[in-house]
Design an enzyme around this catalytic site. Structure first.
Site, PDB file in Angstrom:
ATOM      1  CG  ASP A 101      -2.232   0.554   1.079  1.00 46.26           C
ATOM      2  OD1 ASP A 101      -2.312   1.661   0.523  1.00 46.26           O
ATOM      3  OD2 ASP A 101      -3.207  -0.101   1.487  1.00 46.26           O
ATOM      4  CG  ASP A 203      -4.665   5.700   0.929  1.00 47.91           C
ATOM      5  OD1 ASP A 203      -5.508   4.821   1.144  1.00 47.91           O
ATOM      6  OD2 ASP A 203      -4.630   6.786   1.545  1.00 47.91           O
ATOM      7  CD  GLU A 266      -8.934   4.184  -1.387  1.00 54.15           C
ATOM      8  OE1 GLU A 266      -9.769   3.841  -0.550  1.00 54.15           O
ATOM      9  OE2 GLU A 266      -8.076   5.060  -1.159  1.00 54.15           O
ATOM     10  CG  HIS A 327      -9.005  -1.217   4.697  1.00 50.35           C
ATOM     11  ND1 HIS A 327      -8.800  -1.287   3.338  1.00 50.35           N
ATOM     12  CD2 HIS A 327      -8.552  -0.008   5.075  1.00 50.35           C
ATOM     13  CE1 HIS A 327      -8.234  -0.168   2.926  1.00 50.35           C
ATOM     14  NE2 HIS A 327      -8.064   0.624   3.959  1.00 50.35           N
ATOM     15  CG  ASP A 328     -11.399   2.123   3.734  1.00 44.70           C
ATOM     16  OD1 ASP A 328     -10.930   2.174   4.890  1.00 44.70           O
ATOM     17  OD2 ASP A 328     -10.738   2.385   2.711  1.00 44.70           O
TER      18      ASP A 328
HETATM   19  C1  GLC Z   1      -8.068   5.268   2.059  1.00 42.50           C
HETATM   20  C2  GLC Z   1      -7.872   4.081   2.958  1.00 42.50           C
HETATM   21  C3  GLC Z   1      -8.523   4.373   4.287  1.00 42.50           C
HETATM   22  C4  GLC Z   1      -7.841   5.569   4.883  1.00 42.50           C
HETATM   23  C5  GLC Z   1      -7.874   6.751   3.933  1.00 42.50           C
HETATM   24  C6  GLC Z   1      -6.903   7.808   4.344  1.00 42.50           C
HETATM   25  O1  GLC Z   1      -9.401   5.467   1.735  1.00 42.50           O
HETATM   26  O2  GLC Z   1      -8.354   2.930   2.352  1.00 42.50           O
HETATM   27  O3  GLC Z   1      -8.474   3.277   5.154  1.00 42.50           O
HETATM   28  O4  GLC Z   1      -8.465   5.917   6.098  1.00 42.50           O
HETATM   29  O5  GLC Z   1      -7.505   6.399   2.627  1.00 42.50           O
HETATM   30  O6  GLC Z   1      -5.594   7.383   4.115  1.00 42.50           O
END
Ligand code: GLC
Length: 533
Positions: A101, A203, A266, A327-328
């Protein structure tokens, strides 16, 4: 087309591990790299091809690793660089790939760059972050909000300026318009690529560049107060700016210096915006993450329309991908229910493109209610009671019937699902009809039948209500997938043919080899793959 000619990230299945919750090896209640290493044989047995690890870098853990204090150091909670190298070698020895990541939008406030930036208005790193004077008359420079609630600006009382943070105040945004920031971050990519990692999941990649003039975001007419506060405004100026594609292409160019690596982005955007992240002439992300299955209503009509729209929207040569959970996001079993979780598995693993599987979904892990006193997630703490908290999908992996499900020998950092006595790998792997056996069978089938990952997709008409039927075709091979989204038995007619057909796999794992005539009888919530013999 033979399998080895197709890039691994096109043909393979990606498995996301949330490292805090996979396997604890040192009895601190938090998962770690040695723990992951000890479970690699499970991943091989399951049949995945690549592992993506959520962040493992030095972090004060304000956002559980998404606040990085040093991009080149492994956080001691997870282990050391030696542990990492050992893990990577073992991953490769098993023929798997490892994806890290990369969190480029922001660092932690504890990062040396930010500390220097904060030290004075004239510091050499001042412009590495986004500093602005207060609005005329005082207050934050504009109306941008943090994704975790509250303003996206925090005042530094010493210099009198605000810094921007799209997430927590502990996560200051880097200034990606500054070439020195870009260079430093590309060096970070090279550091890990040189060590042998197979790619990155980047990310919030669509956030990297913000409006040059920092204009106010317009109000969102559809906002209601049961939603996260960020939805009060449309994120017109704070993200997804045209210049971001130049940055993505630069990252891609770094990746391309190394053979056979992957760049995953992402991106939470509507389809037509999402596909722009493939970049001009495919110079962007190999896989802009497609989260549409998470947000689409769970019925055959909507899902069919989604697949159709996505296939149409893809640029020429752009490789599709599908994600069911992460995970979100609320667990798939929690969103669609236990029975439909099997349909979801078959859908994910029979669609054209690269599937990403979230740890625990293969055992049907459900959401876990986390009592207020156990809440960990900063988002839930900032905006309680709206159901935004992400702890419910981050609970420990359930391995066996031991007290803490084989995850740890002590109380885990987030509560364990009460189901762990029966819902665990040890129990489910011995049950030939469990959801775990289904996931494994699907991945085995996918491996044997290249048509499932790379073949053409065509929806087939059916009059059966709430049933989705599609055909996958590659050269001479054709498979038909029938998914019953309803809780009723359904008879589904198939296209006429002289060829013999039989069931290759049912989501109930009990009718492989059954011969199929002009119609297939589907049980409630059943999915079936039919092959031409
Ligand atoms: C992304 C991650 C999340 C995190 C956010 C800030 O959306 O998947 O878990 O809180 O970025 O880094």
């Amino acid at each position: 087309m033979v399998a080895y000619e197709i890039a691994w990230w096109k043909r393979g299945v990606v498995y996301q591990i949330y490292p805090r919750s996979f396997q604890d090896s040192n009895s601190d209640g938090i998962g770690d790299l040695e723990g992951i290493r000890s479970r690699l044989d499970y991943l091989v047995w399951l049949g995945v091809d690549a592992v993506w690890l959520s962040p493992i870098f030095l972090s004060p853990m304000a956002d559980f690793g998404y606040d990085v204090a040093d991009y080149r150091v492994i956080d001691p909670i997870f282990g050391s660089l030696e542990d990492f190298d050992r893990l990577l070698a073992d991953v490769h020895r098993r023929g798997l790939k490892l994806v890290l990541d990369f969190v480029p939008n922001h660092t932690s406030i504890a990062h040396a760059w930010f500390r220097e930036s904060l030290s004075s208005r004239t510091s050499a790193k001042r412009d590495w972050y986004i500093w602005r004077d207060p609005a005329p008359g005082g207050g934050p420079p504009n109306n941008w909000l943090s994704n975790f609630g509250g303003p996206a600006w925090t005042l530094d009382p010493v210099s009198g300026q605000y810094y921007h943070h799209a997430f927590l105040p502990e996560q200051p945004d880097l200034n990606w318009r500054n070439p020195a920031v870009r260079e430093a971050m590309y060096e970070v990519l090279k550091f890990w690529l040189d060590r042998g990692v197979d790619g990155f999941r980047v990310d919030v990649i669509w956030h990297l560049i913000k409006d040059r003039e920092f204009r106010d975001n317009p109000p969102n007419p559809a906002y209601d107060s049961r939603q996260a506060e960020i939805n009060r405004f449309l994120q017109l100026y704070s993200a997804d700016q045209p210049e971001v594609h130049e940055v993505v292409a630069e990252m891609r160019a770094v990746i391309d210096l190394y053979p056979d690596r992957v760049l995953i982005g992402e991106i939470y955007l509507p389809l037509e915006r999402l596909v722009t992240y493939y970049g001009h002439d495919l110079s962007g992300a190999h896989l802009p993450f497609n989260f549409q299955l998470i947000h689409t209503a769970w019925n055959a009509r909507e899902i069919a329309a989604l697949i159709h729209d996505y296939e149409i929207a893809l640029p020429e040569g752009g490789w599709p991908n599908w994600v069911l959970g992460n995970h979100d996001q609320s667990r798939v079993a929690a969103r669609v229910g236990k029975a439909q979780a099997r349909i979801a598995a078959m859908l994910l693993l029979t669609l054209r493109g690269t599937p990403t599987l979230y740890y625990g979904d293969e055992i049907g892990l459900d959401r876990v209610d986390v009592a207020p006193e156990f809440v960990q997630d900063p988002w839930e703490k900032n905006e309680p009671g709206l159901g935004l908290g992400r702890d419910p999908e981050r609970t420990p992996m359930q391995w066996d019937q031991a007290q803490y499900a084989g995850f740890s020998r002590v109380t885990p950092w987030v509560p364990l699902a009460p189901s762990h006595d029966h819902c665990n790998v040890a129990v489910l792997r011995d049950d030939p009809q469990s959801i775990l056996s289904l996931y494994r069978a699907l991945m085995e089938t996918r491996r044997k039948h290249l048509v499932l990952s790379v073949g053409d997709y065509a929806q087939l008409f059916t009059s059966a209500p709430d049933v989705l039927v599609y055909e996958r075709e590659l050269g001479a091979e054709r498979l038909i997938v029938l998914l019953n989204f309803s809780s009723h038995a359904q008879e589904v007619s198939l296209p006429q043919t002289d060829a013999e057909r039989s069931v290759l796999l049912s989501t109930f794992l009990d009718r492989s080899g059954e011969s199929v005539g002009r119609a297939v009888n589907l049980r409630a919530h059943e999915g079936v793959i039919v092959e031409y013999c």
